[in-house]
Design a protein around this motif. Structure first.
Motif, PDB file in Angstrom:
ATOM      1  N   GLU A  57      -8.830  -4.063  -5.596  1.00  0.00           N
ATOM      2  CA  GLU A  57      -8.837  -3.440  -4.357  1.00  0.00           C
ATOM      3  C   GLU A  57      -9.588  -4.532  -3.303  1.00  0.00           C
ATOM      4  N   GLU A 117      -8.628   7.003  -1.236  1.00  0.00           N
ATOM      5  CA  GLU A 117      -7.838   5.932  -1.671  1.00  0.00           C
ATOM      6  C   GLU A 117      -8.949   4.806  -2.144  1.00  0.00           C
ATOM      7  N   ASP A 170     -12.621   8.027   2.287  1.00  0.00           N
ATOM      8  CA  ASP A 170     -11.366   7.556   1.931  1.00  0.00           C
ATOM      9  C   ASP A 170     -11.042   7.626   0.373  1.00  0.00           C
ATOM     10  N   ASN A 181      -0.628   2.415  -8.124  1.00  0.00           N
ATOM     11  CA  ASN A 181      -2.017   2.661  -8.184  1.00  0.00           C
ATOM     12  C   ASN A 181      -2.745   3.241  -9.366  1.00  0.00           C
ATOM     13  N   PRO A 189       3.596   1.708  -4.302  1.00  0.00           N
ATOM     14  CA  PRO A 189       3.276   2.944  -5.153  1.00  0.00           C
ATOM     15  C   PRO A 189       4.111   4.200  -4.987  1.00  0.00           C
ATOM     16  N   GLN A 247       7.297   3.660  -6.767  1.00  0.00           N
ATOM     17  CA  GLN A 247       6.961   3.720  -8.387  1.00  0.00           C
ATOM     18  C   GLN A 247       6.753   5.198  -8.838  1.00  0.00           C
ATOM     19  N   LYS A 248       6.142   5.856  -8.090  1.00  0.00           N
ATOM     20  CA  LYS A 248       5.905   7.255  -8.411  1.00  0.00           C
ATOM     21  C   LYS A 248       7.262   8.088  -8.383  1.00  0.00           C
ATOM     22  N   LYS A 290       0.953  -1.431  -0.032  1.00  0.00           N
ATOM     23  CA  LYS A 290      -0.088   0.050  -0.114  1.00  0.00           C
ATOM     24  C   LYS A 290       0.826   1.261   0.150  1.00  0.00           C
ATOM     25  N   ARG A 300     -16.531   4.692   5.287  1.00  0.00           N
ATOM     26  CA  ARG A 300     -15.205   4.809   4.763  1.00  0.00           C
ATOM     27  C   ARG A 300     -15.067   4.696   3.359  1.00  0.00           C
TER      28      ARG A 300
END
Lengths: 465, 322
Positions: B280, B92, B90, B272, A436, A439-440, A432, B86
């Protein structure tokens, strides 16, 4: 078609649909108790254990005399467990291993369910704090006392201890290593000679120079896996962190100690150093799309001078490119200065539901103490066996990369530079946050400071929630 | 609906019968219907059983789990609608949904357009070998397992893959890149794989629709001086409206719930940029071990698919009856 048949069909449909509804309702009702049972807020934590099962007091632990089958669940692609099991079967003919293999990612997902629902005796473990606090793993302290594991250097088993709060580094022992591995920099000797590198760089600045020379010579300085869900730049990043700052701070962060943060000045310098490498074009352009096996095949194919990887590949590299590969630890800022490496036991645990826990523990002890087993560990695994400092070590060809990684392991030990992997802090910090963000950073969409800030924020959220 | 059938049946009640007779007669009717329904029920029972156990029960369980905080093993805690709250707060968890909507372009719109056009062209060839060959070639991606398709395309789109080799060959070295590893191109690249897979399905649906068009319509159109394009717009397109609807619905669903292709090719990366709700849910359930949160997202995704698809369904229905 007659009207009556249509009539019947409509009626039949009604019957069917009402039965279906009833069935669904019944099933839904049957499922209505809370999944996994209600949490019991009144349950008081046992003072003596963290909820994990405790091994029965043991005197002389060994495998039973009758025929015994040990069920093992291990990682595929690494022959070390199978070779050790075969040798053990050879020495103890009444013991048979029933081995199931999966990729590590699959084991990670299956671990809790496999441990909870099957009588697997011995299993390759992913990040283990959750497993231990859920009571799925056997507390091995009794075995440690019986076999004398507690006499070994404590750093070997520190990562496998989990306390009542799920923090690692202290508390009962919930796992055991087959060996302990360590990471650093592998280099292709022929290409290194082309850029004038006859021996490993002594300082980070010297390493930077070699990278630049390789780049100017039209070579790809570094190939590193960083695609998909695997942020492999965490390897060089953590190496740099240990060159800039104390490895013990990084360990406290990984072990979830109170007040620990990854967002420190020295870590920022390390992350900025890594960002500098990215900006200078020292990494292959497409690292965000290459995976671990691609990195290995490119390195073995002579397509890059360096890779950041661990000594679990030493055996493999000695077979594929005998005498052509060198190894060094991430260099310190100043010659002879502080350095560190990710070093972790190849963790195996015994299930709380194990059918033959004694025999499984006996096997783990045998791996660390039997001379043939230690030879297999070094020759097949390429990493250092577990056990006391003065234990038997097999002869290793000095020109092999295995010899170099074993020597580097000793250097790390002297420097107190051994760290767990920053990806292991929590179950999801790697997928998580690190992946990422790294990679960014490669794509120029994240800064070094932004990455550390973001990872720390996720970390606090994950351990708080 | 059943009552209208009953009034329209030929078995009308004679006027002289008493109301008691009517009641007993109705009861007998009902019993007979039930008896007649039983063999039917017996026939569907096996399928129904599996449907209930493997579809309805998991569905109910997912809804139930979504109200708990649960790690999948230990005890669970009732948290009410927290997991749903959430979902909407959120950021994300919102990103993947936005990505899924972008994928509709590639998974649905492009394949449908391409499918209609290719079907119209193939129909022109009639039953020639060329038509057979092109039909097979275009439909082949549907036969290949998605996992295999994903692996194949990651090879094609790799830095030294066929795609970049081809581009370099025609002097376009400047645009070559790691298509699946670049923030700007990863999502479209994944979309291209989906488009490639879905084109075959769309084409086959359209072809099926086109074969039922009366050839006389084309003849009439031609007599009226219509060209190929006019023919397509005025005859072919209106006739396959219903198939068009089915194709759009199926492909939109495949875009919103996409998982396999992305799991194989990018696993949601880089950073992402290709994360979709299906992936997800998988990460939440099996890596984060937040079964409750994963279930809530799964329920929300199901609702989202229904919200998007139901209006589409109505649209095609009214169009086909008008």
């Amino acid at each position: 078609m007659s009207q009556t048949s249509v009539n019947h069909r409509a009626a039949g449909r009604r019957v069917v649909s009402s039965v279906a509804l009833g069935l669904a309702g019944a099933l839904a009702l049957a499922a209505c108790s809370p999944p996994g049972g209600e949490a019991e807020p009144t349950a008081e934590p046992d003072a003596t254990s963290t909820g994990g099962a405790t091994a029965a007091p043991v005197g002389d632990v060994s495998c039973p005399a009758e025929d015994t089958t040990i069920k093992a669940y291990v990682e595929t692609g690494f022959p070390i467990f199978a070779e050790l099991a075969a040798e053990f079967e050879n020495q103890y003919p009444n013991v048979t291993f029933d081995i199931r293999e999966d990729q590590f990612a699959v084991i990670t997902q299956n671990a809790p369910r496999t441990l909870a629902d099957s009588d697997t005796d011995i299993m390759r473990l992913p990040q283990m704090s959750d497993l231990a606090s859920q009571g799925l793993l056997l507390d091995l302290d009794e075995y440690a006392a019986a076999f004398g594991w507690d006499q070994w250097p404590s750093s070997q088993l520190e990562q496998l201890r989990v306390d009542v709060e799920g923090r690692r580094g202290d508390g009962p022992l919930y796992g055991m290593g087959l060996n302990f591995s360590m990471t650093g920099v592998f280099y292709n000797k022929a290409l290194a000679e082309q850029i004038g590198m006859t021996e490993p760089p002594a300082t980070l600045a010297e390493f930077d120079e070699y990278l630049q020379v390789a780049k100017d010579a039209g070579l790809t300085p570094i190939n590193q896996f960083n695609g998909g869900a695997t942020g492999g730049l965490a390897f060089p990043l953590q190496g740099l962190m240990a060159s800039y700052g104390p490895p013990s701070d990084i360990n406290s962060w990984i072990y979830l100690q109170d007040g620990a943060t990854i967002d420190t000045d020295t870590n920022l310098q390390a992350a900025e150093h890594l960002a500098g490498w990215i900006d200078s074009g020292y990494f292959a352009e497409d690292i965000n799309s290459i995976d671990y096996s691609q990195m290995m095949s490119r390195f073995i194919g002579g397509e890059s001078v360096f890779i950041f990887n661990g000594d679990w590949e030493s055996g493999n590299l000695d077979t594929q490119m005998p005498g052509e590969v060198g190894f060094f630890l991430m260099p310190p800022l100043e010659e002879g200065g502080q350095l560190g490496a990710m070093s972790a036991p190849l963790t195996y645990g015994i299930s709380a539901n194990a059918g033959n826990p004694d025999c499984a523990a006996f096997f783990l002890d045998w791996v660390a103490t039997d001379e043939t087993a230690r030879t297999i560990t070094v020759e097949v695994g390429g990493s250092h066996p577990m056990g006391p400092v003065d234990a038997f070590m097999p002869e290793v060809d000095p020109s092999s990369v295995t010899a170099q990684t074993l020597a580097a392991g000793a250097t790390v030990g002297e420097n107190n530079g051994s760290m767990d992997f920053i990806a292991n802090a929590t179950g999801e910090i790697y997928a998580k946050s690190w992946t990422p963000n790294l990679q960014k950073m490669v794509a120029g969409e994240q800064t070094a400071a932004g990455m550390l800030e973001s990872v720390q924020a996720d970390y606090l959220e994950q351990i708080g929630g | 609906m059943a009552s209208t059938w009953r009034t329209s049946t030929g078995t009308t009640v004679p006027a002289e019968e008493s109301s008691g007779d009517i009641r007993s007669r109705r009861r007998a009717d009902r019993a007979r219907r039930l008896r007649a329904g039983l063999p039917g029920l017996a026939l569907v029972a096996p399928a129904l059983f599996f449907y209930a156990v493997f579809v309805l029960r998991p569905l109910a369980a997912t809804v139930q789990y979504s109200f708990y905080e649960w790690d999948g093993i230990g005890p669970s805690t009732w948290v009410g609608v927290d997991n749903y709250v959430r979902l909407f707060t959120d950021p994300e968890l919102i990103g993947p949904i936005v990505n899924a909507f972008q994928l509709i372009l590639y998974f649905s719109i492009i394949p449908v357009i391409f499918g209609v056009i290719s079907a119209a062209i193939i129909r022109k060839f009639g039953s020639s070998k060329l038509a057979l060959a092109s039909r097979t070639v275009l439909f082949l991606p549907q036969v290949i397992p998605l996992v295999a398709a994903g692996i194949m395309w990651t090879w094609i789109m790799a830095t030294n893959g066929v795609l970049n080799q081809g581009l370099a060959l025609v002097g376009l070295d400047g645009v070559t890149r790691a298509w699946l590893g670049d923030f700007d191109t990863a999502l479209p690249a994944v979309g291209v794989i989906g488009a490639w897979v879905n084109v075959g399905l769309c084409m086959l649906l359209m072809l099926a629709g086109m074969t039922k068009i009366d050839p006389a319509l084309y003849e009439a159109a031609r007599l009226d001086g219509a060209g190929a394009i006019r023919e397509f717009v005025s005859v072919t397109l209106p006739a396959v409206r219903q198939e068009l609807g089915v194709a759009i619905i199926i492909t939109v669903i495949s875009a919103l719930r996409s998982f396999d292709i992305i799991f194989i090719s990018t696993q949601g990366g880089p950073g992402n940029s290709t994360l979709v709700p299906g992936l997800e849910i998988y990460y939440l359930a099996f890596f984060s071990r937040e079964i409750g949160q994963a279930s809530a997202l799964a329920v929300a995704l199901t609702a989202l698919v229904l919200i998007v698809v139901l209006p589409l369904n109505r649209l095609t229905r009214t169009e086909s009856t008008s």
